[in-house]
Design a protein around this motif. Structure first.
Motif, mmCIF file in Angstrom:
data_model
loop_
_atom_site.group_PDB
_atom_site.id
_atom_site.type_symbol
_atom_site.label_atom_id
_atom_site.label_comp_id
_atom_site.label_asym_id
_atom_site.label_seq_id
_atom_site.Cartn_x
_atom_site.Cartn_y
_atom_site.Cartn_z
ATOM 1 N N UNK A 128 0.198 3.307 -11.545
ATOM 2 C CA UNK A 128 0.040 2.164 -10.645
ATOM 3 C C UNK A 128 -0.035 0.860 -11.434
ATOM 4 N N UNK A 129 -0.624 0.893 -12.636
ATOM 5 C CA UNK A 129 -0.647 -0.305 -13.485
ATOM 6 C C UNK A 129 0.773 -0.723 -13.859
ATOM 7 N N UNK A 130 1.578 0.227 -14.291
ATOM 8 C CA UNK A 130 2.952 -0.087 -14.686
ATOM 9 C C UNK A 130 3.753 -0.607 -13.498
ATOM 10 N N UNK A 131 3.575 0.032 -12.349
ATOM 11 C CA UNK A 131 4.361 -0.360 -11.177
ATOM 12 C C UNK A 131 4.024 -1.774 -10.711
ATOM 13 N N UNK A 132 2.746 -2.108 -10.650
ATOM 14 C CA UNK A 132 2.362 -3.434 -10.174
ATOM 15 C C UNK A 132 2.604 -4.500 -11.242
ATOM 16 N N UNK A 175 -2.767 -10.524 -10.047
ATOM 17 C CA UNK A 175 -2.263 -9.165 -10.251
ATOM 18 C C UNK A 175 -2.240 -8.826 -11.738
ATOM 19 N N UNK A 176 -1.787 -9.767 -12.559
ATOM 20 C CA UNK A 176 -1.728 -9.505 -14.003
ATOM 21 C C UNK A 176 -3.121 -9.202 -14.554
ATOM 22 N N UNK A 177 -4.092 -10.037 -14.232
ATOM 23 C CA UNK A 177 -5.451 -9.824 -14.756
ATOM 24 C C UNK A 177 -6.053 -8.523 -14.225
ATOM 25 N N UNK A 178 -5.843 -8.237 -12.952
ATOM 26 C CA UNK A 178 -6.425 -7.025 -12.368
ATOM 27 C C UNK A 178 -5.844 -5.770 -13.008
ATOM 28 N N UNK A 179 -4.530 -5.728 -13.185
ATOM 29 C CA UNK A 179 -3.898 -4.550 -13.782
ATOM 30 C C UNK A 179 -4.266 -4.415 -15.255
ATOM 31 N N UNK A 180 -4.360 -5.531 -15.945
ATOM 32 C CA UNK A 180 -4.785 -5.459 -17.351
ATOM 33 C C UNK A 180 -6.198 -4.906 -17.457
ATOM 34 N N UNK A 181 -7.087 -5.400 -16.620
ATOM 35 C CA UNK A 181 -8.472 -4.925 -16.656
ATOM 36 C C UNK A 181 -8.579 -3.463 -16.240
ATOM 37 N N UNK A 182 -7.769 -3.046 -15.259
ATOM 38 C CA UNK A 182 -7.784 -1.651 -14.826
ATOM 39 C C UNK A 182 -7.347 -0.729 -15.959
ATOM 40 N N UNK A 196 0.824 -1.209 0.000
ATOM 41 C CA UNK A 196 0.000 0.000 0.000
ATOM 42 C C UNK A 196 0.856 1.257 0.000
ATOM 43 N N UNK A 197 1.914 1.269 0.803
ATOM 44 C CA UNK A 197 2.794 2.436 0.826
ATOM 45 C C UNK A 197 3.548 2.583 -0.492
ATOM 46 N N UNK A 198 3.954 1.459 -1.063
ATOM 47 C CA UNK A 198 4.622 1.513 -2.365
ATOM 48 C C UNK A 198 3.675 2.069 -3.425
ATOM 49 N N UNK A 199 2.418 1.638 -3.397
ATOM 50 C CA UNK A 199 1.432 2.137 -4.356
ATOM 51 C C UNK A 199 1.213 3.634 -4.176
ATOM 52 N N UNK A 200 1.177 4.087 -2.931
ATOM 53 C CA UNK A 200 1.019 5.522 -2.677
ATOM 54 C C UNK A 200 2.165 6.317 -3.289
ATOM 55 N N UNK A 201 3.392 5.858 -3.099
ATOM 56 C CA UNK A 201 4.551 6.554 -3.663
ATOM 57 C C UNK A 201 4.445 6.679 -5.178
ATOM 58 N N UNK A 202 4.048 5.600 -5.813
ATOM 59 C CA UNK A 202 3.993 5.578 -7.278
ATOM 60 C C UNK A 202 2.900 6.497 -7.802
ATOM 61 N N UNK A 259 -3.360 14.384 -14.178
ATOM 62 C CA UNK A 259 -2.864 13.810 -12.922
ATOM 63 C C UNK A 259 -3.579 12.513 -12.592
ATOM 64 N N UNK A 260 -4.906 12.487 -12.776
ATOM 65 C CA UNK A 260 -5.669 11.273 -12.488
ATOM 66 C C UNK A 260 -5.338 10.159 -13.479
ATOM 67 N N UNK A 261 -5.328 10.507 -14.756
ATOM 68 C CA UNK A 261 -5.082 9.507 -15.790
ATOM 69 C C UNK A 261 -3.722 8.839 -15.593
ATOM 70 N N UNK A 262 -2.672 9.648 -15.438
ATOM 71 C CA UNK A 262 -1.328 9.062 -15.340
ATOM 72 C C UNK A 262 -1.041 8.516 -13.950
ATOM 73 N N UNK A 263 -1.810 8.930 -12.951
ATOM 74 C CA UNK A 263 -1.701 8.275 -11.661
ATOM 75 C C UNK A 263 -2.173 6.835 -11.733
ATOM 76 N N UNK A 264 -3.316 6.606 -12.405
ATOM 77 C CA UNK A 264 -3.822 5.242 -12.586
ATOM 78 C C UNK A 264 -2.890 4.436 -13.487
ATOM 79 N N UNK A 265 -2.435 5.040 -14.576
ATOM 80 C CA UNK A 265 -1.518 4.346 -15.473
ATOM 81 C C UNK A 265 -0.217 3.996 -14.742
#
Length: 409
Positions: free
Chosen positions: A292-296, A323-330, A233-239, A284-290
């Motif tokens: 987190x996808x790249x990071x995970x 994780x792969x399926x969730x990030x792909x779907x996101x 969770x903290x890693x995701x926040x940083x990204x 900011x929103x678009x690339x924030x979501x993108x």
């Protein structure tokens, strides 16, 4: 002398008086390195012969001086292939340093800043002014140096893990000394932070937020004792914070202040841009979501090494497939929602130019979502090489999104 299973069942012995065709020898003995063969010929006459190997693979035999040789024909005469070993030439230092920068991340930062400037510009023509270009360069140089610091620090603290997950990286492979890498990242971060405060015109509050925020979060993400990358969770926040708010809002604010405003007055701060400028908020929103996808997604092929070194990433906790399926779907969802919104917004635009640009950006998003979905079908989430190739394809889509973002103006 070939094994018995590979010798013809009949052996011809030639001598000065002719040749004798033996039946299968009754016995063979090794005496002082020679082979003693005993048997009978077709006339039931006994022979006792000593055969020894010669250089051409035949057998020489003697029997009271009468026999001069035994010729043996094995069933297979294949010669083992020789493999030539070619030593790898070491890369030059500039090439090693380029690999150390993690080029795909460096390219992403290099494309992001001019795209954000174009998005912030009041008009497209205002981007192509001397003041704008100087402000852009003044932001790009410390930004790329900060990118080098963050990715370099991560490699320095992950050498043992990278020997398993990414053995071709310069530190993990031994192409770059750790002491040299430390010197490079310290020099990069020092120059970057100095540039953020030393110029009264171009060292804006937006640039300071972008660089100092990236420095602080990048440091605690990798460096002990914080090492937030161990906590999902903290890693995701940083990204999300760095890839979303800090980079996009920070450089958007810097562009307005340094390039498109006479002074660093109120109304162009980072928080003001986020709350009052839809373009800044959207990017900011678009690339924030993108981000987190790249990071995970990056963690999926790294599961083996992370598990060994107790890096409790989401992939280690819940599995590579999930994780792969969730990030792909996101990501597919992000492209679908963004593309649909842009096309709908284009239909409500007041000019033909705005309609065309926004429609093109929307169609690009939808096609990117389709590509993301179809390419994932052939990927086995538990095959690290396949996932890594897919992950690098996502970076190309990341570049494409930054290049097409100014079309949304």
């Amino acid at each position: 002398f070939a094994p018995a299973s590979r010798i013809s069942p009949r052996v011809r012995i030639s001598s000065g008086v002719g040749s004798v065709l033996w039946n299968e020898p009754a016995s063979k003995e090794v005496v002082n390195g020679d082979i003693l063969i005993s048997g009978v010929d077709d006339d039931n006459k006994e022979y006792y012969n000593t055969a020894s190997n010669t250089n051409n693979g035949d057998l020489s035999a003697s029997n009271n001086g009468d026999l001069s040789g035994v010729t043996q024909q094995p069933q297979s005469t294949k010669v083992p292939e020789q493999t030539e070993v070619v030593s790898k030439q070491p890369d030059s230092f500039p090439l090693v340093l380029w690999r150390f920068t993690r080029p795909h991340t460096l390219i992403g930062s290099a494309l992001a800043i001019p795209s954000i400037f174009l998005l912030a510009a009041p008009t497209y023509s205002s981007f192509f002014t001397l003041r704008s270009l100087v402000a852009l360069v003044y932001a790009a140089v410390p930004s790329l140096l900060m990118n080098l610091y963050i990715t370099g620090l991560n490699q320095i603290t992950d050498i043992d893990i990278d020997k398993i997950n990414k053995p071709n990286l310069p530190l993990a492979s031994g192409d770059l000394k750790k002491s040299t890498a430390i010197g490079v990242v310290l020099a990069a971060v020092a120059v970057s932070l100095i540039m953020s405060v030393c110029n009264p015109v171009f060292s804006t509050s937006g640039l300071q937020v972008a660089l100092w925020g990236s420095f602080l979060l990048g440091t605690v993400y990798s460096l002990p004792p914080f090492r937030l990358k161990r906590h999902p969770l903290l890693a995701a926040f940083c990204i999300v914070a760095v890839r979303g708010t800090i980079i996009n809002a920070g450089f958007y604010s810097h562009a307005l202040s340094a390039a498109f405003s006479a002074s660093n007055g109120a109304g162009v701060g980072v928080l003001h841009c986020l709350l009052n400028d839809w373009k800044c908020a959207f990017s900011s929103l678009f690339f924030g979501v993108f981000g987190i996808v790249i990071a995970l997604m990056k963690d999926v092929p790294d599961a083996h090494g992370d598990r060994i070194f107790d890096i409790r990433s989401f992939t280690v906790r819940i599995g590579q497939k999930r994780v792969f399926r969730t990030m792909k779907n996101l990501l597919v969802g992000l492209f679908g929602v963004s593309g649909g919104a842009l096309i709908k917004w284009a239909m409500m635009s007041s000019t033909l130019g705005e309609t065309a640009r926004r429609s093109l950006a929307g169609v690009g998003c939808l096609l990117s979502g389709y590509f993301t979905h179809t390419q994932a079908k052939s990927v086995n989430p538990e095959e690290s090489a396949q996932v890594y190739d897919y992950y690098m394809q996502l970076w190309k889509l990341f570049y494409f999104c930054y290049l097409s973002m100014p079309l949304c103006k």
